[in-house]
Every structure is written in structure tokens, then in C-alpha cells.
Design an enzyme around this catalytic site. Structure first.
Site, short mmCIF file in Angstrom:
data_model
loop_
_atom_site.label_atom_id
_atom_site.label_comp_id
_atom_site.label_asym_id
_atom_site.label_seq_id
_atom_site.Cartn_x
_atom_site.Cartn_y
_atom_site.Cartn_z
N CYS A 32 0.88 -1.17 0.06
CA CYS A 32 0.07 0.01 -0.18
C CYS A 32 0.95 1.27 0.00
O CYS A 32 1.52 1.66 0.92
CB CYS A 32 -1.03 -0.26 1.30
SG CYS A 32 -1.93 1.51 1.68
N CYS A 35 0.18 3.82 2.76
CA CYS A 35 0.64 3.45 4.04
C CYS A 35 2.24 3.73 4.38
O CYS A 35 2.47 4.34 5.45
CB CYS A 35 0.35 1.79 3.99
SG CYS A 35 -1.32 1.38 3.91
#
Length: 334
Positions: A32, A35
Site C-alpha cells: 500500500c 501506508c
């Protein structure tokens, strides 16, 4: 050195929720991009604000800890959740750094100002935490908030005293510390915050849950008066029979015909005299997928004619949410 705790099991996460007043969680994935972008800021907050047993920052890899992620309905990464005294108070989806920072710092400031409020053996001042009369077993949480209050049912209770919901009040019993077992009346009808049996010493309590639970321990609190001037001093429960996954409350005759899931006999030494609480530890293997409990108080410890209960707390692990829309209450009103 990073102070962030990387979660490696559901049990580890449950233990942190019960041992740390505030737990901040970063649900992320290695693949991600957002993230990774917010990770340095999250680590900075962790380094600045982490304090043992007060504020704990954690990271949950949603690929390796899918069970934990699914339990909290995580469908997008990153998602940040903040828990206070084991209960969710904030959920932030996406890499919203400012919103996350403000939410965490606000709770950190509250933790500094409220000291030990809401902890073991104390009443809640913020409305979130639940009073408990005994410490939690390692690795398990207070899951009393999973009780479906609307479906509670209590048979053979004295209608002049408190109703069944008083047993799950989040505050400390009003009789605690008085030594006389005569607490303050509560509610619009000025009833007590405890219950007593009516025509004899038996009580039948039906507890439905909002989720499928694993129940490890039941904490029962009973604070009968100690004054020798009382003519009819109620007793603490002695023999208790538990029945699982019933659709409604049992009748007393019906309970006699059905084998209990577990029967427990409490001794006077099982009750903590400071809090009036007994820890009823269950055969955990028999309480793994629980949607409801019936607690049948068969008799009391003493020569009295009535049994008293002040609080009930459920300890264990939560599972999947149930569809509560189809539940119907069957039986007498308490």
C-alpha cells in the site's frame, strides 16, 4: 528505537486492549503506497507519545493478520483505529495525517488529565470504560459491551428493587465501600442499582449478545448488607448453572430437565471482600461460539431467603457481529 508494537496474533492484540488505557492501531499492507507515505509520521507520534500501559501504538499487517483486520471491518488501507479502555473511540480511513494527529494528541491529553479514572475497581468518569470488580485474565478483555441490553430477561426478581439492566451498569455499584450494602437509588423511578430474588433464593438471568463470543470468565458482584440489624439479609450466590445458546430465557422447571453447560459452586472464600466480586472461570472449550448465556442462580450461601446481585461482567473474546434485527424476546418481563 521504535516503540510501536507489531501485532503477531489476535491474543496479543486483545491483551494490549485490556492492559493499555489507549491503543492506537495502524492497519496497513506492505503493498500500500499511502501506508508507506504516512508511516514516518505515525512512527513520530509513537516515539513522542508512547507510555507503558497508558498509550500504546501498534501496527497490524492486514495480509498476515487477516483475522484481526476482519474482526474490525477493515476494508481499506491504511485505516487507523483508536481504543480507550478497550472500546473504539475513533476510526480514520485513509492517510489523513492531520486528523490522525489531532485525534491521538487529544486522547493523550485526556489520559494525562484523568489519571487512573475508569481503571480496575473504579467508576467511569468519561462514559467509556466499565467498572470491574476483579482483574482481567491475561490475554482476554472485558466484553460486557457486547451484551444486547434490549433482550435481557430476569425471572423471580423483586420488582421494588432495580431492574435487570442495573446488573450491566458501567459505573461502580453504589453500595461499594459503604459496608452496609445500601447504595443510592438510580433512574427515573428511583430504584436501586442491584437486584434481589423475590419469592425464594433463585434467579434466572438471560443474556443475549450482539456478537458470537468466546467467554472465558464471568465476574459476579454481590454486596449484601453486613449490618446485624437487618431481619432479612440477602445472600450471595452459591450454586450457579450456565446454559449456552438458548433462544430465550428458561423456566425454572425447564432448567431442571436440561443438562447445564457447566455447574459451579462458589465458596465464601471466592468472593473478594473489597469489591464483593467472584471470578467464575469457565471450561473455555465449552464456551467458544456463544450467542447467549443463561445464568441460573440455584441457591445462596447462607440461611437467608433471597439472593442479591449487583453487577455482572463478561470476559473473553469477541467474534462476528450478529444480525440483531430478527431477535425476538420470549418470556416474562423482568
Amino acid at each position: 528505537m521504535s516503540k510501536t508494537v507489531h501485532i503477531e496474533s489476535a491474543a496479543q492484540f486483545s491483551s494490549l486492549l485490556s492492559s493499555s488505557r489507549i491503543v492506537v492501531v495502524d492497519f496497513y499492507a506492505d503493498w500500500c503506497g499511502p501506508c508507506k507515505a504516512i508511516a514516518p509520521m505515525y512512527e513520530q507520534l509513537s516515539a513522542q507519545l508512547s507510555r507503558p500501559n497508558i498509550i500504546t501504538f501498534t501496527k497490524v499487517n492486514t495480509d498476515t493478520q487477516s483475522q484481526v483486520a476482519q474482526s474490525y471491518g477493515i476494508t481499506a488501507m491504511p485505516t487507523f483505529m483508536i481504543f480507550k479502555n478497550g472500546r473504539e473511540v475513533s476510526k480514520i480511513r485513509g492517510a489523513r495525517a492531520q486528523e490522525l494527529s489531532e485525534a491521538v494528541k487529544k486522547l493523550a491529553a485526556e489520559a494525562d488529565s484523568d489519571g487512573t479514572s475508569g481503571g480496575f475497581g473504579e467508576a467511569s468518569t468519561s462514559g467509556g470504560p466499565t467498572w470491574r470488580g476483579a482483574e482481567l485474565p491475561r490475554g482476554y478483555s472485558d466484553i460486557t459491551d457486547q451484551v444486547d441490553i434490549r433482550g435481557l430477561d430476569l425471572l423471580n426478581s423483586d420488582s421494588e428493587l432495580g431492574g435487570v439492566r442495573a446488573l450491566f451498569d458501567s459505573a461502580a455499584p453504589s453500595s461499594l465501600g459503604s459496608g452496609k450494602g445500601k447504595g443510592k437509588a438510580i433512574g427515573a423511578e428511583s430504584k436501586s442499582d442491584w437486584v434481589e430474588s423475590d419469592v425464594d433464593e433463585q434467579l434466572m438471568l438471560y443474556i443475549p449478545f450482539q456478537s458470537t463470543l468466546k467467554v472465558h470468565t464471568i465476574q459476579l458482584t454481590s454486596l449484601p448488607p453486613k449490618s446485624e440489624d437487618d431481619d432479612e439479609i440477602p445472600m450471595r450466590p452459591r450454586t450457579i448453572q450456565l446454559y449456552t445458546n438458548r433462544a430465550h430465557n428458561l423456566g425454572f422447571e425447564e432448567a431442571d430437565d436440561i443438562p447445564s453447560t457447566q455447574s459451579i459452586t462458589l465458596a465464601s472464600t471466592d468472593w473478594d471482600e473489597k469489591t464483593g466480586t467472584a471470578k467464575v472461570e469457565l471450561r473455555f472449550v465449552k464456551f467458544q461460539n456463544i450467542t447467549s448465556l443463561v445464568i441460573f442462580v440455584v441457591d445462596g450461601d447462607g440461611e437467608g431467603e433471597k439472593v442479591r446481585l449487583d453487577r455482572v461482567r463478561i470476559v473473553g473474546e469477541t467474534g462476528e457481529k450478529r444480525d440483531m434485527g430478527k431477535l425476538e424476546k420470549v418470556g416474562e418481563d423482568s
